[in-house]
Design an enzyme around this catalytic site. Structure first.
Site, PDB file in Angstrom:
ATOM      1  N   TYR A 131       0.792  -1.220   0.000  1.00 14.67           N
ATOM      2  CA  TYR A 131       0.000   0.000   0.000  1.00 14.67           C
ATOM      3  C   TYR A 131       0.832   1.281   0.000  1.00 14.67           C
ATOM      4  O   TYR A 131       0.277   2.377   0.060  1.00 14.67           O
ATOM      5  CB  TYR A 131      -0.935   0.018   1.210  1.00 14.67           C
ATOM      6  CG  TYR A 131      -2.044  -1.003   1.168  1.00 14.67           C
ATOM      7  CD1 TYR A 131      -1.982  -2.113   0.322  1.00 14.67           C
ATOM      8  CD2 TYR A 131      -3.159  -0.881   1.976  1.00 14.67           C
ATOM      9  CE1 TYR A 131      -2.986  -3.052   0.296  1.00 14.67           C
ATOM     10  CE2 TYR A 131      -4.176  -1.822   1.954  1.00 14.67           C
ATOM     11  CZ  TYR A 131      -4.083  -2.915   1.109  1.00 14.67           C
ATOM     12  OH  TYR A 131      -5.084  -3.847   1.083  1.00 14.67           O
ATOM     13  N   LYS A 178       2.486 -15.323   3.738  1.00 17.29           N
ATOM     14  CA  LYS A 178       2.460 -16.217   2.577  1.00 17.29           C
ATOM     15  C   LYS A 178       3.907 -16.482   2.179  1.00 17.29           C
ATOM     16  O   LYS A 178       4.311 -16.327   1.024  1.00 17.29           O
ATOM     17  CB  LYS A 178       1.665 -15.573   1.428  1.00 17.29           C
ATOM     18  CG  LYS A 178       1.353 -16.533   0.270  1.00 17.29           C
ATOM     19  CD  LYS A 178       0.532 -17.744   0.685  1.00 17.29           C
ATOM     20  CE  LYS A 178       0.223 -18.631  -0.525  1.00 17.29           C
ATOM     21  NZ  LYS A 178      -0.376 -19.920  -0.115  1.00 17.29           N
ATOM     22  N   ASP A 211      -3.977 -18.268   3.176  1.00 14.90           N
ATOM     23  CA  ASP A 211      -5.112 -19.031   2.650  1.00 14.90           C
ATOM     24  C   ASP A 211      -5.660 -19.982   3.708  1.00 14.90           C
ATOM     25  O   ASP A 211      -6.883 -20.124   3.864  1.00 14.90           O
ATOM     26  CB  ASP A 211      -4.730 -19.783   1.373  1.00 14.90           C
ATOM     27  CG  ASP A 211      -3.386 -20.480   1.451  1.00 14.90           C
ATOM     28  OD1 ASP A 211      -2.601 -20.201   2.380  1.00 14.90           O
ATOM     29  OD2 ASP A 211      -3.099 -21.299   0.557  1.00 14.90           O
ATOM     30  N   ASP A 235      -5.936  -6.378   5.728  1.00 12.08           N
ATOM     31  CA  ASP A 235      -7.099  -5.722   5.141  1.00 12.08           C
ATOM     32  C   ASP A 235      -8.142  -6.763   4.742  1.00 12.08           C
ATOM     33  O   ASP A 235      -9.340  -6.638   5.048  1.00 12.08           O
ATOM     34  CB  ASP A 235      -6.646  -4.911   3.929  1.00 12.08           C
ATOM     35  CG  ASP A 235      -7.690  -3.929   3.436  1.00 12.08           C
ATOM     36  OD1 ASP A 235      -8.781  -3.863   4.035  1.00 12.08           O
ATOM     37  OD2 ASP A 235      -7.421  -3.219   2.453  1.00 12.08           O
ATOM     38  N   ASP A 239     -11.911  -7.893   6.849  1.00 11.11           N
ATOM     39  CA  ASP A 239     -13.232  -7.813   6.219  1.00 11.11           C
ATOM     40  C   ASP A 239     -13.967  -9.143   6.337  1.00 11.11           C
ATOM     41  O   ASP A 239     -15.187  -9.182   6.553  1.00 11.11           O
ATOM     42  CB  ASP A 239     -13.096  -7.420   4.744  1.00 11.11           C
ATOM     43  CG  ASP A 239     -12.798  -5.937   4.560  1.00 11.11           C
ATOM     44  OD1 ASP A 239     -12.609  -5.237   5.570  1.00 11.11           O
ATOM     45  OD2 ASP A 239     -12.744  -5.474   3.407  1.00 11.11           O
TER      46      ASP A 239
END
Length: 342
Positions: A131, A178, A211, A235, A239
């Site tokens: 970001y 990851k 994941d 992020d 959610d």
């Protein structure tokens, strides 16, 4: 007295922040609230998203209560970057705290009642990762275009967010990355994680790939206490966690620097242009963010009272339609105020 800069912003922010302010005034917290006119109208009128003179005033506040940024009339990505991301980066608000707690069983999409006792915190690194805007586009607009978005992770940034997650944990910290695919960034996260484990042996610690973490959040979210992860994964996972406890309308957040004490508090739902202006937006995310802010500013008992009033209103069905109620945005705010005063 603590000074709070209030920035409703755009869309839904203009509806929910006044409700949070209403609750704060009713709570009796010793706060001086000053509202700042930072929104798309100003940007379209002047071409400047956040004027330096206003920003210098905002920086003097003890905390910032923020609504949302974003307007369909503004296509330039710089608008959001110059407001919210500027404050996050320049104030070094490196920890994004996103709690997820189920206020009432009826809000859960999970069939199994045993899996509904959700009370977790996602600690998201807030100033690095994908970001920061590093990268570029080569041969843009052609069929040979190459777009590169860089994911930046530093020793300092990774170390301090991991440390803070351990400080906040009640029982366990789960680090999510990851690293099996992102071998360079992942290696740094793994190295700093392993280096810190001996220092925090009193807290259980485990690691999941992102994941697997997403799958486990849906399978049994009650297993999590604190999840710590990078900017983009945080992020996304926050959610998902919000959807498990009633949706984005109930999701609060805090952007803080634990070292300087600076903080910006905002609901997660964004400007929600499809809902804004109709009196149907859920104000509980903003009210919950205000409760987090009062706690951050040292008004612990007041924060608990706001939280209890919010939960009581939800359980009584005194809420907006997204939570099964029939109240407008303002009426839902009034319901929390009423229970706060009872």
């Amino acid at each position: 007295m603590k000074k709070v800069a209030v920035i409703p912003g755009d869309g839904a922010g203009k509806e929910v922040v006044p409700e949070a302010v209403k609750v704060l005034r009713a709570s009796g917290a010793d706060l001086e609230l000053e509202e700042f006119d930072i929104d798309a109208d100003r940007f379209l009128r002047t071409g400047v998203a956040l004027p330096d003179d206003l920003y210098s005033q905002i920086k003097q506040a003890d905390a910032i209560l923020f609504g949302a940024i974003g307007d369909p009339r503004v296509k330039e990505a710089q608008y959001a970057r110059e407001v919210l991301l500027r404050m996050r980066f320049e104030l070094d608000l490196y920890a994004n705290l996103r709690p997820a707690r189920l206020y009432d069983d009826r809000l859960s999409p999970l069939r199994d009642p045993e899996r509904r006792g959700i009370d977790l915190l996602i600690v998201r690194e807030n100033t690095e990762g994908a970001y920061i805007g590093a990268g570029g586009r080569l041969k843009a607009g052609t069929d040979q275009e190459v777009a590169v978005q860089e994911d930046v992770n530093t020793y300092l940034g990774v170390s301090r967010i991991l440390e803070y997650a351990f400080e906040l944990a009640r029982a366990e910290v789960c680090m999510v990355d990851k690293s099996n695919a992102m071998n360079h960034a992942g290696a740094l996260w793994q190295e700093r994680w392993r280096a810190l484990l001996p220092k925090h042996s009193e807290v259980r610690a485990r690691h999941l790939y992102v994941d697997a973490a997403a799958m486990e959040l849906v399978r049994d979210p009650t297993q999590f206490d604190v999840i710590v992860t990078g900017n983009m994964f945080g992020d996304i996972l926050s959610d998902l966690a919000a959807a498990l406890v009633g949706g984005m309308g109930v999701a609060p957040s805090a952007n803080v620097n634990p070292m300087t004490g600076r903080g910006l508090f905002e609901p997660v739902h964004g400007s929600a242009p499809a809902l804004a202006g109709r009196g149907v937006v859920n104000p509980l995310g903003a009210i919950g963010s205000a409760a987090m802010m009062t706690s951050h500013l040292g008004f612990e008992e007041i924060a608990k009272r706001i939280d209890a009033a919010l939960v009581a209103a939800v359980k009584a069905g005194e809420c907006t339609r997204d939570l099964g109620g029939s109240l407008s945005t303002s009426e839902a705010g009034d319901a929390v105020v009423k229970r706060l005063k009872d």
